[in-house]
Design an enzyme around this catalytic site. Structure first.
Site, PDB file in Angstrom:
ATOM      1  N   HIS A   1      -1.984 -17.339   3.274  1.00  0.00           N
ATOM      2  CA  HIS A   1      -1.338 -17.173   2.358  1.00  0.00           C
ATOM      3  C   HIS A   1       0.008 -16.002   2.439  1.00  0.00           C
ATOM      4  O   HIS A   1       0.524 -16.312   1.574  1.00  0.00           O
ATOM      5  CB  HIS A   1      -1.708 -17.338   1.130  1.00  0.00           C
ATOM      6  CG  HIS A   1      -2.172 -16.388   0.589  1.00  0.00           C
ATOM      7  ND1 HIS A   1      -2.096 -16.257  -0.815  1.00  0.00           N
ATOM      8  CD2 HIS A   1      -1.992 -15.429   0.776  1.00  0.00           C
ATOM      9  CE1 HIS A   1      -1.756 -14.971  -1.325  1.00  0.00           C
ATOM     10  NE2 HIS A   1      -3.043 -14.271  -0.107  1.00  0.00           N
ATOM     11  N   ASP A   2      -0.081 -15.495   3.071  1.00  0.00           N
ATOM     12  CA  ASP A   2       1.013 -13.855   2.761  1.00  0.00           C
ATOM     13  C   ASP A   2       1.905 -14.384   3.604  1.00  0.00           C
ATOM     14  O   ASP A   2       2.816 -13.658   3.662  1.00  0.00           O
ATOM     15  CB  ASP A   2      -0.044 -12.638   3.673  1.00  0.00           C
ATOM     16  CG  ASP A   2      -0.736 -11.935   1.886  1.00  0.00           C
ATOM     17  OD1 ASP A   2       0.080 -12.708   1.232  1.00  0.00           O
ATOM     18  OD2 ASP A   2      -1.877 -11.541   2.935  1.00  0.00           O
TER      19      ASP A   2
ATOM     20  N   TRP B   1     -13.206 -12.061  -6.988  1.00  0.00           N
ATOM     21  CA  TRP B   1     -14.744 -12.746  -6.095  1.00  0.00           C
ATOM     22  C   TRP B   1     -15.845 -12.597  -7.674  1.00  0.00           C
ATOM     23  O   TRP B   1     -16.887 -13.490  -7.387  1.00  0.00           O
ATOM     24  CB  TRP B   1     -15.116 -12.166  -5.180  1.00  0.00           C
ATOM     25  CG  TRP B   1     -14.065 -11.865  -4.164  1.00  0.00           C
ATOM     26  CD1 TRP B   1     -13.441 -11.311  -3.132  1.00  0.00           C
ATOM     27  CD2 TRP B   1     -13.557 -13.682  -3.199  1.00  0.00           C
ATOM     28  NE1 TRP B   1     -12.624 -11.740  -2.174  1.00  0.00           N
ATOM     29  CE2 TRP B   1     -12.120 -12.926  -2.540  1.00  0.00           C
ATOM     30  CE3 TRP B   1     -13.703 -14.892  -3.995  1.00  0.00           C
ATOM     31  CZ2 TRP B   1     -10.791 -14.119  -2.326  1.00  0.00           C
ATOM     32  CZ3 TRP B   1     -12.685 -15.423  -3.358  1.00  0.00           C
ATOM     33  CH2 TRP B   1     -12.095 -15.023  -2.777  1.00  0.00           C
TER      34      TRP B   1
ATOM     35  N   ASN C   1       4.198 -16.528  -6.705  1.00  0.00           N
ATOM     36  CA  ASN C   1       4.110 -15.228  -7.058  1.00  0.00           C
ATOM     37  C   ASN C   1       3.762 -14.629  -5.330  1.00  0.00           C
ATOM     38  O   ASN C   1       4.116 -13.299  -5.366  1.00  0.00           O
ATOM     39  CB  ASN C   1       2.166 -14.199  -7.376  1.00  0.00           C
ATOM     40  CG  ASN C   1       2.306 -13.584  -7.602  1.00  0.00           C
ATOM     41  OD1 ASN C   1       2.716 -13.000  -7.622  1.00  0.00           O
ATOM     42  ND2 ASN C   1       0.735 -12.793  -6.300  1.00  0.00           N
TER      43      ASN C   1
ATOM     44  N   TYR D   1       1.058  -1.363  -0.150  1.00  0.00           N
ATOM     45  CA  TYR D   1      -0.200  -0.062  -0.306  1.00  0.00           C
ATOM     46  C   TYR D   1       1.034   1.130  -0.434  1.00  0.00           C
ATOM     47  O   TYR D   1       0.434   2.115   0.560  1.00  0.00           O
ATOM     48  CB  TYR D   1      -0.803   0.018   0.751  1.00  0.00           C
ATOM     49  CG  TYR D   1      -1.730  -1.166   0.957  1.00  0.00           C
ATOM     50  CD1 TYR D   1      -2.276  -2.565   0.276  1.00  0.00           C
ATOM     51  CD2 TYR D   1      -2.437  -1.168   2.673  1.00  0.00           C
ATOM     52  CE1 TYR D   1      -2.894  -2.875   1.081  1.00  0.00           C
ATOM     53  CE2 TYR D   1      -3.470  -2.116   2.857  1.00  0.00           C
ATOM     54  CZ  TYR D   1      -3.433  -3.164   1.660  1.00  0.00           C
ATOM     55  OH  TYR D   1      -4.381  -4.000   1.688  1.00  0.00           O
TER      56      TYR D   1
ATOM     57  N   ASP E   1      -5.512  -3.763  10.231  1.00  0.00           N
ATOM     58  CA  ASP E   1      -4.323  -4.604  10.853  1.00  0.00           C
ATOM     59  C   ASP E   1      -4.833  -5.127  12.223  1.00  0.00           C
ATOM     60  O   ASP E   1      -4.084  -5.191  13.018  1.00  0.00           O
ATOM     61  CB  ASP E   1      -3.525  -3.355  11.876  1.00  0.00           C
ATOM     62  CG  ASP E   1      -2.044  -4.020  11.945  1.00  0.00           C
ATOM     63  OD1 ASP E   1      -1.672  -4.652  12.030  1.00  0.00           O
ATOM     64  OD2 ASP E   1      -0.942  -2.319  12.208  1.00  0.00           O
ATOM     65  N   PHE E   2      -4.388  -6.659  11.586  1.00  0.00           N
ATOM     66  CA  PHE E   2      -4.930  -7.240  12.424  1.00  0.00           C
ATOM     67  C   PHE E   2      -3.902  -8.387  13.151  1.00  0.00           C
ATOM     68  O   PHE E   2      -4.471  -9.285  14.235  1.00  0.00           O
ATOM     69  CB  PHE E   2      -5.773  -8.667  11.740  1.00  0.00           C
ATOM     70  CG  PHE E   2      -5.361  -8.990  10.543  1.00  0.00           C
ATOM     71  CD1 PHE E   2      -3.471  -9.403  10.540  1.00  0.00           C
ATOM     72  CD2 PHE E   2      -5.813  -8.710   9.388  1.00  0.00           C
ATOM     73  CE1 PHE E   2      -3.244  -9.502   9.345  1.00  0.00           C
ATOM     74  CE2 PHE E   2      -5.248  -9.114   7.975  1.00  0.00           C
ATOM     75  CZ  PHE E   2      -4.375  -9.718   7.844  1.00  0.00           C
TER      76      PHE E   2
ATOM     77  N   GLN F   1       5.601 -11.412  -4.142  1.00  0.00           N
ATOM     78  CA  GLN F   1       5.309 -10.317  -3.848  1.00  0.00           C
ATOM     79  C   GLN F   1       5.288 -10.062  -1.892  1.00  0.00           C
ATOM     80  O   GLN F   1       5.527  -9.548  -1.691  1.00  0.00           O
ATOM     81  CB  GLN F   1       3.951 -10.080  -4.564  1.00  0.00           C
ATOM     82  CG  GLN F   1       3.898  -9.835  -5.546  1.00  0.00           C
ATOM     83  CD  GLN F   1       2.392  -9.014  -6.012  1.00  0.00           C
ATOM     84  OE1 GLN F   1       1.140  -9.875  -5.655  1.00  0.00           O
ATOM     85  NE2 GLN F   1       2.242  -8.135  -5.684  1.00  0.00           N
TER      86      GLN F   1
HETATM   87  C1  ASE Z   1      -1.788 -11.595  -2.219  1.00  0.00           C
HETATM   88  C2  ASE Z   1      -3.318 -11.397  -2.975  1.00  0.00           C
HETATM   89  C3  ASE Z   1      -2.413 -12.087  -4.070  1.00  0.00           C
HETATM   90  C4  ASE Z   1      -1.333 -10.578  -1.418  1.00  0.00           C
HETATM   91  C5  ASE Z   1      -0.875  -9.949  -2.889  1.00  0.00           C
HETATM   92  C6  ASE Z   1      -1.269 -10.451  -4.483  1.00  0.00           C
HETATM   93  C7  ASE Z   1      -2.796 -11.509  -5.719  1.00  0.00           C
HETATM   94  C8  ASE Z   1      -1.447 -11.004  -6.465  1.00  0.00           C
HETATM   95  N1  ASE Z   1      -0.443 -10.860  -5.058  1.00  0.00           N
HETATM   96  O1  ASE Z   1      -3.022 -11.481  -0.595  1.00  0.00           O
HETATM   97  C9  ASE Z   1      -4.144 -12.275  -5.879  1.00  0.00           C
HETATM   98  C10 ASE Z   1      -3.381 -14.081  -6.436  1.00  0.00           C
HETATM   99  N2  ASE Z   1      -3.143 -13.656  -7.396  1.00  0.00           N
HETATM  100  C11 ASE Z   1      -1.436 -14.364  -7.746  1.00  0.00           C
HETATM  101  C12 ASE Z   1      -1.392 -14.525  -8.813  1.00  0.00           C
HETATM  102  O2  ASE Z   1      -1.034 -14.909  -6.828  1.00  0.00           O
END
Ligand code: ASE
Length: 299
Positions: free
Chosen positions: A209-210, A165, A256, A148, A190-191, A260
């Site tokens: 997943h983050d 969605w 990804n 952000y 901010d959990f 990321q």
């Molecule tokens: C997140 C979800 C995503 C953090 C970064 C992200 C997505 C893209 N960047 O929580 C959505 C899912 N898509 C992919 C390609 O991972």
């Protein structure tokens, strides 16, 4: 897997994979230059008219439109000696900005952010960490401060998160009978710090997943502490198969998450372990057959 003689002779699959990013970028360019939106408003047009309206070169636009025809994102017909391009049903429904099912903002985020992070996939694999510094010159501190980094970036990310969605939301919300839960909170903000609001079902959609194992446990423990007996937690994630065979979308998404974030995609058994370690029980898993699957735990 058995490979046919013909596949070894002419490796069509590898050639398709090699061209994968050419395809992605062609679609992204047509979206971002406004091709599908223009054709939605104007109907069929020749390429020079599209070029003029969108302020591009005629030759470049002609090639872009032709490539979109090959990708079945546009259709072409001849009319009184003119070559006219128009949207296909698929591009009309998913690639125009105003469509209720639009994926336009997903395309834009892939093009402007994910694509640049993937340029450093080799480095990400070597180092085991995200590539914001190389891709955007941002030193990695707090993950979401990075994601952000401006109001504009935050909006782009939220539009990405929202747009999926349009196609996966329905299956996710009907995966379990949630009618026993009357007060549902979709956890954001901010959990790790803020108080967790009262609710009897907490939804964590693409949150776990983050994060690293430690942070996942920290967060799930916080949620568990706030939960009353009988309350639930609903995780929405792209599940990997236990035998590591797929689905390829989740496997690629995990890469990804590497470029990321701090996280990864996980198998159902890994989510079950995380939830049980945080004090949840009766964990159930529902696969949807689309990108996102659902895991429900109870306190
Ligand atoms: C997140 C979800 C995503 C953090 C970064 C992200 C997505 C893209 N960047 O929580 C959505 C899912 N898509 C992919 C390609 O991972």
């Amino acid at each position: 897997m058995e490979l046919s003689k013909q596949e070894l002779e002419y490796p069509q699959k590898l050639l398709n994979y090699m061209d994968g990013f050419l395809i992605s970028k062609t679609m992204f360019a047509a979206c971002e230059l406004g091709v599908f939106d223009l054709l939605e408003n104007e109907g069929a047009l020749p390429s020079n008219a599209v070029a003029e309206r969108l302020g591009t070169s005629t030759d470049g636009m002609d090639r872009l439109l032709t490539a979109c025809v090959g990708l079945q994102l546009l259709q072409v017909k001849q009319h009184q000696g003119e070559v006219l391009y128009s949207n296909t049903d698929l591009s009309q429904v998913y690639l125009t900005k105003a469509s209720p099912r639009t994926l336009y903002y997903s395309m834009a985020y892939y093009s402007q952010t994910i694509y640049h992070c993937f340029a450093f996939l080799n480095d990400a694999v070597r180092e085991g960490k995200n590539q914001y510094e190389r891709a955007f010159g941002i030193s990695p501190k707090d993950l979401f401060e990075t994601l952000y980094r401006s109001e504009e970036e935050m909006l782009k990310f939220m539009q990405l998160m929202n747009s999926i969605w349009n196609i996966c939301g329905k299956d996710v919300v009907v995966a379990f009978d949630l009618s026993i839960f009357t007060h549902i909170v979709d956890l954001g903000g901010d959990f790790f710090k803020d108080p967790i609001p009262d609710a009897d079902l907490y939804i964590l959609a693409r949150i776990i997943h983050d994060w690293t194992e430690d942070k996942c446990l920290k967060l799930l423990n916080r949620v568990n502490k706030t939960c009353k007996p009988g309350s639930g937690v609903l995780l929405i994630e792209a599940l990997l198969n236990e035998d590591r065979t797929g689905p390829v979308t989740a496997q690629l998404y995990s890469l990804n998450m590497l470029v990321q974030t701090e996280g990864k995609e996980r198998m159902a058994s890994e989510y079950i372990n995380l939830l049980e370690s945080a004090g949840f029980k009766d964990v159930q898993v529902q696969r949807t057959g689309k990108i996102y699957d659902v895991i429900l735990g109870r306190k």
